[in-house]
Write an enzyme that holds these catalytic residues in place. Structure first.
Site, PDB file in Angstrom:
ATOM      1  CE  LYS A  52     -50.048 -22.575  27.318  1.00  0.00           C
ATOM      2  NZ  LYS A  52     -48.890 -23.155  28.031  1.00  0.00           N
ATOM      3  CB  CYS A  69     -56.164 -29.937  12.319  1.00  0.00           C
ATOM      4  SG  CYS A  69     -56.738 -28.210  11.562  1.00  0.00           S
ATOM      5  CB  CYS A  71     -55.423 -25.209   8.628  1.00  0.00           C
ATOM      6  SG  CYS A  71     -56.846 -25.965   9.106  1.00  0.00           S
ATOM      7  CB  CYS A  80     -56.764 -33.209   9.316  1.00  0.00           C
ATOM      8  SG  CYS A  80     -56.982 -32.787   7.676  1.00  0.00           S
ATOM      9  CG  HIS A  84     -55.891 -28.795   4.670  1.00  0.00           C
ATOM     10  ND1 HIS A  84     -56.533 -29.812   5.613  1.00  0.00           N
ATOM     11  CD2 HIS A  84     -55.680 -29.274   3.460  1.00  0.00           C
ATOM     12  CE1 HIS A  84     -56.293 -31.170   4.604  1.00  0.00           C
ATOM     13  NE2 HIS A  84     -55.924 -30.524   3.541  1.00  0.00           N
TER      14      HIS A  84
END
Ligand code: FES
Length: 104
Positions: A52, A69, A71, A80, A84
């Site tokens: 995980k 982020c 995505c 990020c 994306h």
């Protein structure tokens, strides 16, 4: 009744081969379609050896603004890096970051 296959000749098995191949192709195609539409992993590369992926931060350490982020394509994950945009263009998706900032 269920043991009819024991009486099949090699020619019988050979005649069933195209049907078997067609069934396998349909199954593979359906699985591929399902993986692309509703399944498959979200995380393609980040810490794949772990069961995980979890990040924990203190709010006080975020500063005035933090961009996270969502995505799972960022090289700076969990932040990020703009990846994306390419992901959305390639897959017709519409994901974007989570922006947390102090009120002005
Ligand atoms: S790079 Fe993933 S949301 Fe921006």
């Amino acid at each position: 009744m269920m043991e009819f296959y024991k009486n099949l000749s090699a020619a019988d098995w050979a005649s069933l081969l195209p049907f078997g191949i067609a069934c396998a192709a349909v199954g593979f195609g359906a699985k591929t379609l399902i993986d692309k539409k509703i399944g498959g992993p979200v995380n393609l590369s980040i810490r794949k050896g772990e069961s995980k992926v979890v990040h924990s931060m203190d709010i006080e350490d975020l500063g005035d603004k933090a961009v996270f982020c969502r995505c799972w394509r960022s090289a700076k994950f969990p932040y990020c890096d703009g990846s994306h945009t390419a992901h959305n263009a390639a897959f017709g998706d519409n994901v974007g970051p989570l922006i947390i900032k102090k009120k002005e």
